[in-house]
Design an enzyme around this catalytic site. Structure first.
Site, PDB file in Angstrom:
ATOM      1  N   GLY A   1       0.827  -1.204   0.000  1.00 10.72           N
ATOM      2  CA  GLY A   1       0.000   0.000   0.000  1.00 10.72           C
ATOM      3  C   GLY A   1       0.856   1.247   0.000  1.00 10.72           C
ATOM      4  O   GLY A   1       1.778   1.392  -0.804  1.00 10.72           O
ATOM      5  N   GLY A   2       0.553   2.145   0.945  1.00 10.21           N
ATOM      6  CA  GLY A   2       1.270   3.413   1.022  1.00 10.21           C
ATOM      7  C   GLY A   2       2.774   3.236   1.176  1.00 10.21           C
ATOM      8  O   GLY A   2       3.556   4.113   0.787  1.00 10.21           O
TER       9      GLY A   2
ATOM     10  N   GLY B   1      18.973   8.539 -34.690  1.00 14.55           N
ATOM     11  CA  GLY B   1      18.520   9.242 -33.490  1.00 14.55           C
ATOM     12  C   GLY B   1      19.319   8.823 -32.270  1.00 14.55           C
ATOM     13  O   GLY B   1      19.550   9.622 -31.355  1.00 14.55           O
ATOM     14  N   ALA B   2      19.758   7.564 -32.271  1.00 16.15           N
ATOM     15  CA  ALA B   2      20.498   7.088 -31.105  1.00 16.15           C
ATOM     16  C   ALA B   2      21.838   7.827 -30.983  1.00 16.15           C
ATOM     17  O   ALA B   2      22.288   8.138 -29.884  1.00 16.15           O
ATOM     18  CB  ALA B   2      20.714   5.586 -31.203  1.00 16.15           C
TER      19      ALA B   2
HETATM   20  C1  HXC Z   1      -2.753  -2.395  10.713  1.00 16.52           C
HETATM   21  C2  HXC Z   1      -1.611  -4.264  10.094  1.00 16.52           C
HETATM   22  C3  HXC Z   1      -1.504  -3.775   8.770  1.00 16.52           C
HETATM   23  C4  HXC Z   1      -2.093  -2.517   8.477  1.00 16.52           C
HETATM   24  C5  HXC Z   1      -0.522  -5.673   8.873  1.00 16.52           C
HETATM   25  N1  HXC Z   1      -0.994  -5.432  10.097  1.00 16.52           N
HETATM   26  N2  HXC Z   1      -0.837  -4.681   8.046  1.00 16.52           N
HETATM   27  N3  HXC Z   1      -2.229  -3.578  11.048  1.00 16.52           N
HETATM   28  N4  HXC Z   1      -2.698  -1.857   9.488  1.00 16.52           N
HETATM   29  N5  HXC Z   1      -2.008  -1.976   7.270  1.00 16.52           N
HETATM   30  C6  HXC Z   1      -0.856  -6.275  11.282  1.00 16.52           C
HETATM   31  C7  HXC Z   1      -1.661  -7.556  11.229  1.00 16.52           C
HETATM   32  O1  HXC Z   1      -2.950  -7.314  11.650  1.00 16.52           O
HETATM   33  C8  HXC Z   1      -0.887  -8.420  12.188  1.00 16.52           C
HETATM   34  O2  HXC Z   1      -1.215  -8.059  13.518  1.00 16.52           O
HETATM   35  C9  HXC Z   1       0.545  -7.999  11.971  1.00 16.52           C
HETATM   36  O3  HXC Z   1       0.489  -6.722  11.357  1.00 16.52           O
HETATM   37  C10 HXC Z   1       1.316  -8.908  11.046  1.00 16.52           C
HETATM   38  O4  HXC Z   1       0.531  -9.105   9.855  1.00 16.52           O
HETATM   39  P1  HXC Z   1       0.333 -10.531   9.199  1.00 16.52           P
HETATM   40  O5  HXC Z   1      -0.709 -10.374   8.173  1.00 16.52           O
HETATM   41  O6  HXC Z   1       0.133 -11.557  10.261  1.00 16.52           O
HETATM   42  O7  HXC Z   1       1.761 -10.752   8.559  1.00 16.52           O
HETATM   43  P2  HXC Z   1       2.145 -11.382   7.140  1.00 16.52           P
HETATM   44  O8  HXC Z   1       1.407 -12.664   6.927  1.00 16.52           O
HETATM   45  O9  HXC Z   1       3.618 -11.404   7.095  1.00 16.52           O
HETATM   46  O10 HXC Z   1       1.593 -10.359   6.049  1.00 16.52           O
HETATM   47  C11 HXC Z   1       2.106  -9.056   5.996  1.00 16.52           C
HETATM   48  C12 HXC Z   1       1.275  -8.182   5.036  1.00 16.52           C
HETATM   49  C13 HXC Z   1      -0.240  -8.336   5.410  1.00 16.52           C
HETATM   50  C14 HXC Z   1       1.494  -8.687   3.606  1.00 16.52           C
HETATM   51  C15 HXC Z   1       1.792  -6.783   5.129  1.00 16.52           C
HETATM   52  O11 HXC Z   1      -0.368  -8.064   6.782  1.00 16.52           O
HETATM   53  C16 HXC Z   1      -1.088  -7.401   4.645  1.00 16.52           C
HETATM   54  O12 HXC Z   1      -1.454  -7.693   3.499  1.00 16.52           O
HETATM   55  N6  HXC Z   1      -1.427  -6.267   5.271  1.00 16.52           N
HETATM   56  C17 HXC Z   1      -2.276  -5.291   4.613  1.00 16.52           C
HETATM   57  C18 HXC Z   1      -1.514  -4.613   3.529  1.00 16.52           C
HETATM   58  C19 HXC Z   1      -2.295  -3.565   2.840  1.00 16.52           C
HETATM   59  O13 HXC Z   1      -3.230  -3.840   2.069  1.00 16.52           O
HETATM   60  N7  HXC Z   1      -1.956  -2.305   3.154  1.00 16.52           N
HETATM   61  C20 HXC Z   1      -2.579  -1.262   2.466  1.00 16.52           C
HETATM   62  C21 HXC Z   1      -3.168  -0.345   3.413  1.00 16.52           C
HETATM   63  S1  HXC Z   1      -3.808   0.957   2.459  1.00 16.52           S
HETATM   64  P3  HXC Z   1      -1.169  -9.083  14.740  1.00 16.52           P
HETATM   65  O14 HXC Z   1      -1.851  -8.358  15.826  1.00 16.52           O
HETATM   66  O15 HXC Z   1      -1.899 -10.294  14.267  1.00 16.52           O
HETATM   67  O16 HXC Z   1       0.283  -9.330  14.986  1.00 16.52           O
HETATM   68  C22 HXC Z   1      -2.548   2.011   2.198  1.00 16.52           C
HETATM   69  C23 HXC Z   1      -2.944   3.173   1.392  1.00 16.52           C
HETATM   70  C24 HXC Z   1      -2.043   4.338   1.652  1.00 16.52           C
HETATM   71  O17 HXC Z   1      -1.466   1.848   2.604  1.00 16.52           O
HETATM   72  C25 HXC Z   1      -2.188   5.234   0.476  1.00 16.52           C
HETATM   73  C26 HXC Z   1      -1.186   6.313   0.481  1.00 16.52           C
HETATM   74  C27 HXC Z   1      -1.025   6.849  -0.923  1.00 16.52           C
END
Ligand code: HXC
Length: 511
Positions: free
Chosen positions: A166-167, A401-402
Site C-alpha cells: 500500500g502506502g 537518433g540514437a
Molecule cells: C494495521 C496491520 C496492517 C495494516 C498488517 N498489520 N498490516 N495492522 N494496518 N495496514 C498487522 C496484522 O494485523 C498483524 O497483527 C501484523 O500486522 C502482522 O501481519 P500478518 O498479516 O500476520 O503478517 P504477514 O502474513 O507477514 O503479512 C504481511 C502483510 C499483510 C502482507 C503486510 O499483513 C497485509 O497484506 N497487510 C495489509 C496490507 C495492505 O493492504 N496495506 C494497504 C493499506 S492501504 P497481529 O496483531 O496479528 O500481529 C494504504 C494506502 C495508503 O497503505 C495510500 C497512500 C497513498
C-alpha cells in the site's frame, strides 16, 4: 516520582521490546530494526531520536511496550559521514504507519533535508495503519511531500526488508534508489488476497512483487541482494560515490589504482566484424579505477549499462550501450533507465561518461504502441538538460537518433571522442544502401555484388569518424588504449564547468 527510575524503566521497556522483536523477526529470517541499523552505520555511531514518542493507538502501545510506535529514527555515520535513517519495526502492527509513526519519519526527513545529509529508509511495513484511518493517510502524505522536496537536494535511499504494501511503496518509489532482499522482501500496491478477490487470479507475494520481479521486470527496484546484511553493506558502498547533498562534492578516493597493463587490450577489443558483440563492461573496468565500477539495475534493460565508477579517484556516472545484449539497441526500458540515471547524476553534480555503441532505437509495433517515442525523448531530454560535464566516446556504432541522443555534440556534449572503429551515420550500411541506391541495385545484373560494393563504399566514405572530426562534431579520433588518460584530462578541463540557465519554474520532461 523518581524521574531517574522512570528513565531506567523506559530504557528497560525498549530492551524488552528488542528481545521480543528478535524472537519474532528471526523466525521469519529477518533482522530487527535495531540490528539493521547496527549493520548500516559505523560501529556505535547511531544516535536515536524520539525513542519515547507514544503511539496514539492503545493496541500499538501494547505491541511496542508503550513507546516508539513501531519505527526507530536517528542519525549515524557511514564511512564517517553524517546520514539520517528510519527503520520500521514489523513486530508492531506489521510496521504499519500510524500518526505518531508517520510524524517521526517526517521529522527525520525534514532534519536530513535541513542539515544536507542523505536519508535512508529501512522499510518493513503493511502500509497505512488501518485502525488510524485518515490520520495515517495524512501522515503518509507528509512523508511523500518531504520525499519530493528533498529530491535532487539530498540522496534518498530505500531498503525494502520485508513487505512494502500500500502506502509503503510510494515513498520508496519517490526516492533515488531502492534495494531489495531476495525472498524476504516484496513491494505491491495490493496483495495477493485482494487480487484473488477482484480478479480471481492466484499469485504468490514473491511472484507479484518479489525482488526478482522488481529488479528484472518492472525496474522499480535497483539492487537485489541475497540477504539483509549484504543489502545494507551495499547501501554503505553506494554512499561512497555520492555527495551528501547537491552543494557538496562527491568524496574523492585517495588510493588510485588502475589496470595499466590492460590499456593495450582496448586497441583490439572491438571485433573486426561489426556485427559481432563484446562486453562493454570489460571496457569500463579497464578505463575506470580498479574495481570501482558499481552497476545500477544490472538485471533490468541490460542493453544499457549504467552505474558509478571512479576515474582518478573522482566519481563519474557511466552510461554505456551493451552490444552483448540485443546489440545494444535503445528501447523503452533502456531509455527510461538511462534517463533516470542521467537526471540523478545531474542533480548531484556527478559528471557523465557515455560509451556509445548503438545501432539505433528498437523498431516494432510493441515499442511504438507502448510509447518508445516518449521514452526515447525522455533520455534525449535528460541529456540535453544535464549541465554537468558530459564526455562521450563513440566506440563503434552511432546511428541515427540514437547517435543524437547519446550526448552528441549538438545536444550539449562537452567532448565527443571517437575510436577509429566508430561508425557514425544516419543509418547502418545495409539499410542506407538499399534506400539511396535502390534503382542502381535493382537494375544491375548482379544485385548482390553491387550491393556489397556499395556497402563497402558507404562504410569507408560515409560511416567514418573522420568526417565528424573534420566538421568539428567529433573533437578527436583517439587511440583506444589512450582513452583513460584522455578522459582524465577531459574531465579535469571541465572541472569548473558552470552553466546558467534561463529562469523557469521547471521543465516538462515527457514523463
Ligand atoms: C494495521 C496491520 C496492517 C495494516 C498488517 N498489520 N498490516 N495492522 N494496518 N495496514 C498487522 C496484522 O494485523 C498483524 O497483527 C501484523 O500486522 C502482522 O501481519 P500478518 O498479516 O500476520 O503478517 P504477514 O502474513 O507477514 O503479512 C504481511 C502483510 C499483510 C502482507 C503486510 O499483513 C497485509 O497484506 N497487510 C495489509 C496490507 C495492505 O493492504 N496495506 C494497504 C493499506 S492501504 P497481529 O496483531 O496479528 O500481529 C494504504 C494506502 C495508503 O497503505 C495510500 C497512500 C497513498
Amino acid at each position: 516520582m523518581n524521574f531517574l527510575n522512570e528513565l531506567y524503566h523506559r530504557l528497560e521497556a525498549l530492551e524488552i521490546k528488542e528481545q521480543e522483536a528478535i524472537q519474532k523477526q528471526h523466525l521469519k529470517g529477518k533482522l530487527t530494526a535495531r540490528e539493521r541499523l547496527h549493520i548500516l552505520f559505523d560501529e556505535g555511531s547511531f544516535f536515536e531520536i524520539g525513542a519515547f514518542v507514544e503511539p496514539i493507538l492503545e493496541e500499538a502501545k501494547k505491541k511496542s511496550q508503550q513507546y516508539g510506535d513501531g519505527v526507530i529514527i536517528g542519525r549515524g555515520l557511514i564511512h564517517g559521514r553524517s546520514v539520517f535513517a528510519y527503520a520500521q519495526d514489523f513486530t508492531v502492527l506489521g510496521g504499519s504507519l500510524g500518526e505518531a509513526h508517520g510524524r517521526k519519519i517526517a521529522y527525520i526527513q525534514e532534519m536530513a533535508l535541513q542539515l544536507g545529509s542523505p536519508i535512508i529508509g529501512l522499510i518493513d511495513s503493511g502500509g497505512a495503519r488501518i485502525q488510524e484511518g485518515i490520520r495515517s493517510l495524512a501522515a503518509y502524505a507528509r512523508i511523500f511531500r518531504n520525499n519530493v522536496r528533498s529530491s535532487g537536494i539530498i540522496p534518498q535511499i530505500s531498503v525494502i526488508l520485508g513487505p512494502a504494501a500500500g502506502g509503503a511503496v510510494y515513498s520508496p518509489a519517490l526516492t533515488d534508489f531502492i534495494f531489495m532482499v531476495d525472498k524476504t522482501s516484496y513491494m505491491f500496491l495490493t496483495g495477493p488476497e485482494v487480487i484473488k478477490e477482484v480478479l480471481n487470479e492466484d499469485i504468490s507475494k514473491e511472484e507479484l512483487g518479489g525482488g526478482i520481479i522488481h529488479t528484472l521486470k518492472s525496474g522499480v527496484a535497483h539492487f537485489l541482494y541475497d540477504d539483509e546484511e549484504h543489502a545494507l553493506l551495499g547501501v554503505r558502498k553506494l554512499l561512497t560515490y555520492l555527495p551528501s547533498n547537491n552543494f557538496e562534492p562527491s568524496p574523492i578516493s585517495k588510493s588510485i589504482e588502475y589496470y595499466e597493463a590492460r590499456q593495450e587490450f582496448l586497441d583490439k577489443i572491438i571485433p573486426e566484424d561489426s556485427n559481432k558483440s563484446y562486453d562493454v563492461k570489460d571496457i569500463i573496468n579497464i578505463i575506470a579505477d580498479k574495481d570501482s565500477f558499481f552497476e545500477i539495475q544490472p538485471n533490468y534493460a541490460s542493453n544499457l549499462v549504467v552505474g558509478f565508477a571512479r576515474l582518478n579517484g573522482k566519481t563519474i556516472g557511466i552510461v554505456a550501450n551493451q552490444p552483448k545484449v540485443m546489440a545494444g539497441v535503445l528501447d523503452i526500458k533502456a531509455s527510461h533507465k538511462g534517463a533516470r540515471f542521467v537526471r540523478f547524476c545531474d542533480s548531484f553534480n556527478i559528471p557523465l561518461l557515455v560509451l556509445e555503441d548503438v545501432p539505433g532505437f528498437l523498431p516494432g509495433i510493441d515499442q511504438e504502441y507502448n510509447g518508445v517515442i516518449r521514452e526515447g525523448a525522455k533520455l534525449l531530454y535528460a541529456f540535453c538538460e544535464a549541465t554537468v560535464p558530459k564526455v562521450t566516446v563513440i566506440l563503434r556504432k552511432a546511428y541515427g537518433g540514437a547517435y543524437v541522443v547519446m550526448s552528441s555534440k549538438n545536444t550539449g556534449g562537452d567532448f565527443n571522442f571517437a575510436w577509429p572503429t566508430a561508425e557514425i551515420a544516419v543509418m547502418g550500411p545495409e539499410g542506407a544502401v538499399k534506400i539511396i541506391h535502390k534503382k542502381e541495385i535493382e537494375s544491375s545484373d548482379n544485385p548482390e555484388q553491387v550491393k556489397k560494393k556499395l556497402i563497402e563504399k558507404y562504410k569507408t566514405e560515409i560511416a567514418i569518424p573522420f568526417l565528424g572530426e573534420s566538421l568539428g562534431l567529433i573533437d578527436e579520433v583517439i587511440v583506444p588504449s589512450k582513452t583513460r588518460s584522455i578522459l582524465i584530462t577531459a574531465f579535469e578541463i571541465l572541472n569548473n564547468k558552470h552553466i546558467s540557465l534561463p529562469k523557469r519554474k521547471h521543465g516538462n520532461i515527457p514523463l
